[in-house]
Motif scaffolding. Structure first.
Motif, PDB file in Angstrom:
ATOM      1  N   GLU A 172       4.828 -15.363   0.907  1.00 23.87           N
ATOM      2  CA  GLU A 172       4.286 -15.088  -0.415  1.00 23.87           C
ATOM      3  C   GLU A 172       5.142 -14.062  -1.154  1.00 23.87           C
ATOM      4  OE1 GLU A 172       1.275 -15.358  -3.502  1.00 23.87           O
ATOM      5  OE2 GLU A 172       2.093 -16.636  -1.911  1.00 23.87           O
ATOM      6  N   MET A 173       5.638 -13.050  -0.455  1.00 20.10           N
ATOM      7  CA  MET A 173       6.486 -12.046  -1.072  1.00 20.10           C
ATOM      8  C   MET A 173       7.781 -12.661  -1.588  1.00 20.10           C
ATOM      9  SD  MET A 173       7.862  -8.434   0.553  1.00 20.10           S
ATOM     10  CE  MET A 173       6.204  -7.909   0.959  1.00 20.10           C
ATOM     11  N   PRO A 231      14.443  -2.009  -2.555  1.00 18.17           N
ATOM     12  CA  PRO A 231      14.322  -3.361  -1.986  1.00 18.17           C
ATOM     13  C   PRO A 231      12.920  -3.632  -1.443  1.00 18.17           C
ATOM     14  CG  PRO A 231      15.411  -1.904  -0.436  1.00 18.17           C
ATOM     15  CD  PRO A 231      15.264  -1.122  -1.714  1.00 18.17           C
ATOM     16  N   LYS A 232      12.545  -4.895  -1.465  1.00 18.49           N
ATOM     17  CA  LYS A 232      11.282  -5.302  -0.868  1.00 18.49           C
ATOM     18  C   LYS A 232      11.421  -5.228   0.653  1.00 18.49           C
ATOM     19  CE  LYS A 232       9.499  -6.312  -4.839  1.00 18.49           C
ATOM     20  NZ  LYS A 232       8.422  -5.460  -5.409  1.00 18.49           N
ATOM     21  N   THR A 233      10.425  -4.672   1.288  1.00 20.80           N
ATOM     22  CA  THR A 233      10.421  -4.601   2.751  1.00 20.80           C
ATOM     23  C   THR A 233       9.092  -5.112   3.267  1.00 20.80           C
ATOM     24  OG1 THR A 233       9.553  -2.333   2.825  1.00 20.80           O
ATOM     25  CG2 THR A 233      11.948  -2.590   2.746  1.00 20.80           C
ATOM     26  N   ILE A 234       9.069  -5.434   4.532  1.00 22.72           N
ATOM     27  CA  ILE A 234       7.842  -5.905   5.157  1.00 22.72           C
ATOM     28  C   ILE A 234       7.780  -5.373   6.585  1.00 22.72           C
ATOM     29  CG2 ILE A 234       8.795  -8.089   6.084  1.00 22.72           C
ATOM     30  CD1 ILE A 234       6.112  -9.383   5.082  1.00 22.72           C
ATOM     31  N   ALA A 235       6.575  -5.138   7.058  1.00 21.08           N
ATOM     32  CA  ALA A 235       6.393  -4.594   8.406  1.00 21.08           C
ATOM     33  C   ALA A 235       6.540  -5.691   9.452  1.00 21.08           C
ATOM     34  CB  ALA A 235       5.018  -3.949   8.533  1.00 21.08           C
ATOM     35  N   SER A 285      15.448 -13.347   1.326  1.00 21.38           N
ATOM     36  CA  SER A 285      15.462 -12.509   2.521  1.00 21.38           C
ATOM     37  C   SER A 285      14.666 -11.237   2.252  1.00 21.38           C
ATOM     38  CB  SER A 285      16.886 -12.132   2.931  1.00 21.38           C
ATOM     39  OG  SER A 285      17.682 -13.282   3.161  1.00 21.38           O
ATOM     40  N   ILE A 286      14.027 -10.728   3.292  1.00 23.39           N
ATOM     41  CA  ILE A 286      13.303  -9.460   3.179  1.00 23.39           C
ATOM     42  C   ILE A 286      13.674  -8.594   4.375  1.00 23.39           C
ATOM     43  CG2 ILE A 286      11.069  -8.315   2.962  1.00 23.39           C
ATOM     44  CD1 ILE A 286       9.871 -10.936   2.088  1.00 23.39           C
ATOM     45  N   VAL A 287      14.013  -7.343   4.109  1.00 22.30           N
ATOM     46  CA  VAL A 287      14.310  -6.409   5.187  1.00 22.30           C
ATOM     47  C   VAL A 287      13.016  -6.027   5.888  1.00 22.30           C
ATOM     48  CG1 VAL A 287      15.172  -4.101   5.744  1.00 22.30           C
ATOM     49  CG2 VAL A 287      16.351  -5.496   4.041  1.00 22.30           C
ATOM     50  N   VAL A 300      13.988 -10.951   7.712  1.00 20.15           N
ATOM     51  CA  VAL A 300      13.375 -12.274   7.814  1.00 20.15           C
ATOM     52  C   VAL A 300      13.881 -13.092   6.645  1.00 20.15           C
ATOM     53  CG1 VAL A 300      11.291 -11.563   6.556  1.00 20.15           C
ATOM     54  CG2 VAL A 300      11.221 -13.571   8.042  1.00 20.15           C
ATOM     55  N   GLU A 301      14.278 -14.331   6.940  1.00 21.66           N
ATOM     56  CA  GLU A 301      14.877 -15.193   5.924  1.00 21.66           C
ATOM     57  C   GLU A 301      13.942 -16.326   5.560  1.00 21.66           C
ATOM     58  OE1 GLU A 301      19.454 -15.548   6.719  1.00 21.66           O
ATOM     59  OE2 GLU A 301      18.377 -15.792   8.607  1.00 21.66           O
TER      60      GLU A 301
END
Length: 317
Positions: free
Chosen positions: A285-286, A271-275, A294-296, A308-309
């Motif tokens: 952008e992701m 899955p795509k994740t972000i800090a 949504s990104i975990v 984050v949604e």
């Protein structure tokens, strides 16, 4: 075409021609003016009378918002105490199309005695103001757009564009970035988006599930959280995600066997994740590039912190 619309087109053409002509009027004085402002340890004081003053206010505002401290000084008020606003280390940008405006010329002796660098912006290189400045920016027009050649139209446009050229040159020389711009615009949508971090808008209540859970239990967890996504965690670290879309596709695929399927069989394993410290624009952008909603949010060790949604990102714009 109506005659009224033709008036508009004639105005556009006249002012566009005046702007195009500016490039042929540029001299080394433009380079000198930019260098002087870059070397300035004070502020840029912009001054002008009448229509030139109105344009000057906009130029001062543009400079101030793009990394060059600046303010507008009304020349009429200057001799009633406002000269005290000018310090010795300020650069003064004096604007007058004729270069002969009395209120501006009255400032020259004070500026000379004060040791200020003066940049003149006029349409007459032989004017008193131009000759008593360190650098002259020529904004001469052959004719105003006004049919009587009286109302400042083309000349105020070239004045504005020359001011923008100064500001853009300074932006490039300072390597001024969007994040820097946002610092001066915290109240606008751009400022909010560029300064906001993922941690500021993420939700922390994302379900953290075992990949060995049945899809029936996964449905309940996703439904209760009302997020549309669940993080699958193994040995304390993120190993995959399941979205409500994954669940719907699994129902269509497995039918009566659906409730016997384990989460790990349908989860997205990379899955795509972000800090949490990433800017919200990076999350936006992701999502756009990967066509996800949504990104975990995870730390460097892969531990789930939140989610984050798209909605949280889009409302900032």
């Amino acid at each position: 075409m109506s005659q009224i619309r033709q008036y508009a087109i004639d105005t556009f053409n006249a002012e566009a021609d005046a702007v195009r002509r500016l490039s042929s009027l540029l001299t080394d004085d433009f380079d000198g003016a930019v260098s002087a402002i870059l070397a300035c340890t004070g502020k840029v004081v912009v001054t002008g009378m009448g229509k030139s003053g109105l344009i000057g206010k906009k130029i001062a505002a543009t400079l101030a918002s793009t990394g060059t401290p600046a303010f507008f000084l009304h020349p009429g008020e200057a001799y009633h105490g406002d000269l005290g606003m000018i310090s010795r280390n300020d650069v003064v940008l004096a604007m007058a199309n004729s270069g002969q405006t009395d209120e501006i010329l009255k400032l020259i002796p004070f500026l000379q005695n004060n040791g200020n660098v003066v940049i003149a912006m006029t349409g007459n290189p032989d004017s008193t103001l131009a000759k008593n400045s360190h650098y002259h920016l020529n904004i001469n027009v052959e004719r105003e757009a006004c049919p009587m050649n009286l109302a400042p139209t083309s000349s105020t446009t070239t004045m504005l564009v020359m001011g923008d050229a100064l500001a853009i040159a300074l932006i490039r020389e300072r390597n001024f970035q969007p994040e820097d711009y946002a610092v001066f615009h915290p109240g606008g949508s751009l400022g909010r988006r560029l300064l906001t971090r993922v941690r500021d808008v993420m939700r922390r209540d994302i379900p953290r599930l075992s990949p060995d859970m049945t899809l029936g239990d996964v449905i309940i967890a996703i439904s209760d959280a009302r997020l549309g996504i669940a993080a699958l965690v193994e040995d304390g670290k993120l190993c995959g995600v399941i979205t409500d879309g994954d669940v719907r596709r699994a129902m269509a695929r497995y039918k009566e066997n659906f409730f016997n399927i384990r989460a790990r069989e349908i989860m997205s394993r990379e899955p795509k994740t972000i800090a949490p410290e990433a800017r919200i624009t990076a999350a936006e952008e992701m999502m756009r590039l990967n066509k996800i909603h949504s990104i975990v949010v995870a730390d460097d060790e892969g531990q789930v912190i939140g989610v984050v949604e798209f909605f949280n990102v889009s409302v900032l714009g």
